[in-house]
Write an enzyme that holds these catalytic residues in place. Structure first.
Site, PDB file in Angstrom:
ATOM      1  N   ASN A  25      19.995 -16.061 -43.817  1.00 37.74           N
ATOM      2  CA  ASN A  25      19.778 -16.761 -42.968  1.00 37.74           C
ATOM      3  C   ASN A  25      20.408 -17.944 -42.675  1.00 37.74           C
ATOM      4  O   ASN A  25      20.027 -19.033 -41.855  1.00 37.74           O
ATOM      5  CB  ASN A  25      18.033 -17.221 -42.872  1.00 37.74           C
ATOM      6  CG  ASN A  25      17.696 -17.963 -44.318  1.00 37.74           C
ATOM      7  OD1 ASN A  25      18.879 -18.020 -45.145  1.00 37.74           O
ATOM      8  ND2 ASN A  25      16.588 -18.351 -44.676  1.00 37.74           N
ATOM      9  N   ASP A 208      13.030 -14.187 -70.833  1.00 38.47           N
ATOM     10  CA  ASP A 208      13.941 -15.416 -70.885  1.00 38.47           C
ATOM     11  C   ASP A 208      13.632 -16.211 -72.475  1.00 38.47           C
ATOM     12  O   ASP A 208      12.421 -16.265 -72.886  1.00 38.47           O
ATOM     13  CB  ASP A 208      13.556 -16.352 -70.005  1.00 38.47           C
ATOM     14  CG  ASP A 208      14.684 -17.558 -69.988  1.00 38.47           C
ATOM     15  OD1 ASP A 208      16.028 -17.245 -69.425  1.00 38.47           O
ATOM     16  OD2 ASP A 208      14.098 -18.951 -70.182  1.00 38.47           O
ATOM     17  N   HIS A 339      24.389 -14.798 -65.967  1.00 40.28           N
ATOM     18  CA  HIS A 339      24.469 -15.916 -65.125  1.00 40.28           C
ATOM     19  C   HIS A 339      24.743 -17.166 -65.838  1.00 40.28           C
ATOM     20  O   HIS A 339      24.928 -18.349 -65.535  1.00 40.28           O
ATOM     21  CB  HIS A 339      23.319 -16.121 -64.524  1.00 40.28           C
ATOM     22  CG  HIS A 339      22.192 -16.167 -65.133  1.00 40.28           C
ATOM     23  ND1 HIS A 339      21.479 -15.332 -65.754  1.00 40.28           N
ATOM     24  CD2 HIS A 339      21.336 -17.431 -65.601  1.00 40.28           C
ATOM     25  CE1 HIS A 339      20.522 -15.725 -66.833  1.00 40.28           C
ATOM     26  NE2 HIS A 339      20.325 -16.902 -66.385  1.00 40.28           N
TER      27      HIS A 339
HETATM   28  O1  TEU Z   1      19.121 -18.968 -71.361  1.00 40.15           O
HETATM   29  C1  TEU Z   1      18.993 -19.197 -72.783  1.00 40.15           C
HETATM   30  C2  TEU Z   1      20.163 -19.715 -73.969  1.00 40.15           C
HETATM   31  O2  TEU Z   1      19.886 -20.071 -74.712  1.00 40.15           O
HETATM   32  C3  TEU Z   1      21.406 -20.093 -73.256  1.00 40.15           C
HETATM   33  O3  TEU Z   1      22.352 -19.053 -73.315  1.00 40.15           O
HETATM   34  C4  TEU Z   1      21.825 -21.067 -72.268  1.00 40.15           C
HETATM   35  O4  TEU Z   1      22.141 -20.501 -71.056  1.00 40.15           O
HETATM   36  C5  TEU Z   1      22.603 -21.982 -72.523  1.00 40.15           C
HETATM   37  O5  TEU Z   1      23.857 -21.540 -71.997  1.00 40.15           O
HETATM   38  C6  TEU Z   1      22.744 -22.581 -73.930  1.00 40.15           C
HETATM   39  O6  TEU Z   1      23.850 -23.228 -73.865  1.00 40.15           O
HETATM   40  C7  TEU Z   1      18.065 -18.849 -70.571  1.00 40.15           C
HETATM   41  C8  TEU Z   1      18.622 -18.476 -69.250  1.00 40.15           C
HETATM   42  O7  TEU Z   1      19.292 -17.210 -69.130  1.00 40.15           O
HETATM   43  C9  TEU Z   1      19.186 -19.714 -68.721  1.00 40.15           C
HETATM   44  O8  TEU Z   1      19.817 -19.499 -67.538  1.00 40.15           O
HETATM   45  C10 TEU Z   1      18.290 -20.883 -68.635  1.00 40.15           C
HETATM   46  O9  TEU Z   1      18.911 -21.989 -68.544  1.00 40.15           O
HETATM   47  C11 TEU Z   1      17.680 -20.939 -70.186  1.00 40.15           C
HETATM   48  O10 TEU Z   1      17.135 -19.797 -70.704  1.00 40.15           O
HETATM   49  C12 TEU Z   1      16.193 -21.735 -69.865  1.00 40.15           C
HETATM   50  O11 TEU Z   1      15.433 -21.015 -69.058  1.00 40.15           O
HETATM   51 CA    CA Z   2      19.032 -18.052 -47.450  1.00 37.61          CA
END
Ligand code: TEU
Ligand code: CA
Length: 569
Positions: A25, A208, A339
């Site tokens: 969008n 997570d 990610h």
């Molecule tokens: O990530 C958990 C985590 O421990 C790590 O890999 C984190 O991304 C960070 O790089 C530590 O240095 C999970 C999710 O994948 C992440 O995107 C979130 O930020 C995090 O949990 C909190 O929910």
């Molecule tokens: Ca959008």
């Protein structure tokens, strides 16, 4: 050959980070209708499952990993009706949908936390971790935190709440308060929410930091690593005393007796092979597989910002140990990217001269192992890390906070930036590169994050049109998992453990043996694999060069050979 194994042993999962995938969008942010419109890309690739990073209502402090309502969709991404439509259209193409389940913490704007914070007498007070200041200290002053733990996003894990004079725990941002899983009401609320999503038609959950939900009581100070300002609380919250009990209970309350084919994968920083055997033992009924972090830590020192050069034998030893450890019990997940990780072709490959070849090599080495492979959006194009010019180009809370705190403590800004460029999560979050038009076809508006300028060369349209692309190589790898049973089910033997540039292993099932050899270098090499001359004149099942043959591997060449052997009885 009929093999009695769960459906996900032959499946490949594709991860979508909705905010960066496709914008429908023109507001510059990817959304659910954008994903639905691109399902044919995924169907062509041949994946079986789509894991969606969080799309729930959220203040977006951590791009949706801070959830303020578990049972709705953030208007940023669309509506529940858009989600239903995505599920229906995915199912039409034989693709399952796995949701991100973020239940170690909520947003501080979730009604549960708002209620919990409202008063020490609130019925939800105990749904989170509230604690008074350290005995003998002045509440609110530095050092008065209940424990000395440092958070993942810099600073202490405790936030002072002036109104009640107490602190709440947040392993991540202050806007991500940790839920108290000791409280059975919390667990019941989470299970009810999970059942609601399954009733709606989704096919499972990626959980997570699920190995952080059980904390060891009483909460206590951690050791302070040399040179660090804060203590390491992880012994108190990684795989805590009740973690297996909670996951078994979750399985019982949510999945047991339910008809359907589901997938559960627990994200577990710091998990060991020994723990993972327990978590993924089908007889224990906890989760199907876990995401471990060992192989994505081999180029890191004391912290993730302490960047070390890759030592291939260390990477091989790590992945090899996980293969061996989960050979007879449990199951591996296989990933290079998500990610939170920098792009693998920039990290372990060569994103310059040999970008295409090394991206294919990395895919080959991963997908030929035993386990369920995960492809992160853009990995199938060989997308690279981004050329971030300065700190203003970094948007991730982890990067922004780390830069502020580290430079505040006197670190050299140029060095901090260097580490962010190499390890920063923003590398994974630049928009998906669809075509060579403005903003890579990701959006008609202004993208929330700049597109990597290499999109004119690296994009899906070009890759799909080119039979030699990384895309088609991944498509072949995914197909091979379905057509050659030794890929999904064969046993695995690592070779050449000490070789600094060759990654080699065999897979064996019945009378089929596969050999994978890969040259992790820009120079030709003769692999010292026993009988390689014979292998090399035999069947080449798949390779990343059109005419790969002979006893020598070209720079970044990878080959998969197949031969018939006497069946093991
Ligand atoms: O990530 C958990 C985590 O421990 C790590 O890999 C984190 O991304 C960070 O790089 C530590 O240095 C999970 C999710 O994948 C992440 O995107 C979130 O930020 C995090 O949990 C909190 O929910
Ligand atoms: Ca959008």
């Amino acid at each position: 050959m009929s093999i009695d194994a769960p459906w996900w042993t032959t499946a490949v999962v594709y991860q979508i980070y909705p905010r960066s995938f496709a914008d429908s969008n023109g507001d510059g942010i990817g959304d659910l209708p954008g994903v639905t419109a691109r399902l044919d890309h995924l169907a062509l690739l041949g994946i079986d499952v789509l894991w969606l990073s969080p799309i729930y209502p959220s203040p977006q402090d951590d791009n949706g990993y801070d959830i303020s309502d578990y049972q709705d969709v953030d208007p940023l991404f669309g509506t529940l009706a858009d989600l239903d439509e995505l599920v229906a259209q995915a199912h039409d193409r034989g693709i399952k949908i796995v949701m991100d389940l973020v239940v170690n913490h909520t947003s501080d704007e979730h009604p549960w936390f708002v209620e919990s914070r409202s008063s020490v007498d609130s019925p939800k007070r105990d749904w989170y971790w509230w604690r008074p200041a350290r005995p003998g200290s002045q509440p609110g002053e530095a050092g008065a935190e209940p424990t000395n733990w440092g958070s993942f996003f810099s600073g202490p894990t405790w936030e002072y709440d002036e109104a009640s004079g107490e602190y709440y725990l947040h392993l991540f941002s202050p806007k991500q308060p940790d839920l108290n899983w000791e409280n059975p009401e919390v667990r019941e609320a989470v299970y009810a929410m999970m059942r609601w999503w399954l009733d709606r038609g989704v096919d499972g959950f990626r959980m997570d930091v699920i190995n952080m939900i059980s904390k060891e009581l009483p909460l206590r100070d951690g050791d302070v690593p040399e040179g660090a300002a804060e203590g390491d609380g992880s012994p108190s919250y990684l795989c805590g005393p009740r973690i297996h009990e909670f996951l078994a209970e979750m399985h019982r309350e949510v999945f047991a007796g339910r008809d359907g084919a589901f997938l559960t994968v627990g994200e577990m920083p710091g998990v060991t092979v020994e723990d993972a055997r327990l978590f993924t033992d089908p007889d224990r009924a906890e989760v199907d597989m876990v995401f471990q972090f060992e192989h994505v830590s081999v180029d890191q020192g004391a912290t993730k910002w302490d960047v070390l050069p890759l030592q291939l034998p260390v990477l091989k030893a790590s992945l090899g140990r996980w293969q061996e450890g989960l050979a007879d019990v449990g199951w591996n997940s296989l990933y290079w990217n998500n990610h939170d990780q920098p792009r693998v072709v920039s990290r372990f490959g060569d994103d310059g001269e040999y970008r295409l070849r090394s991206a294919k090599l990395l895919g080959t080495v991963l997908h030929l192992q035993r386990g369920t492979p995960y492809v992160y959006q853009g990995e199938e194009l060989g997308m690279t890390n981004a050329p971030f010019a300065g700190i203003d180009d970094f948007l991730d809370i982890e990067a922004v906070n780390h830069f502020r705190v580290a430079t505040g403590l006197g670190a050299d800004p140029a060095e901090v930036l260097g580490a962010l460029r190499t390890m920063g999560r923003d590398n994974a979050r630049t928009p998906m590169q669809w075509d060579e038009t403005l903003h890579a076809g990701f959006t008609d508006g202004e993208p929330w994050m700049a597109v990597n300028p290499n999109y004119t060369e690296v994009n899906a349209e070009a890759a799909v049109a080119d039979p030699d692309s990384v895309f088609h190589h991944y498509r072949r790898l995914i197909e091979l998992r379905k057509t050659e049973p030794a890929v999904a089910h064969g046993d695995l033997t690592m070779l050449l453990a000490d070789d600094p540039v060759v990654y080699a292993f065999t897979r064996r099932l019945g009378d089929t043996e596969l050999l994978v050899v890969a040259n992790f270098s820009g120079d030709p090499v003769k692999p010292e694999v026993p009988e390689y001359a014979e292998w090399a004149t035999g069947e080449l099942l798949l390779g990343n060069l059109t005419n790969g043959s002979g006893p020598e591997l070209a720079p970044w060449e990878a080959r998969v050979h197949r031969r018939k052997v006497a069946a093991l009885s």
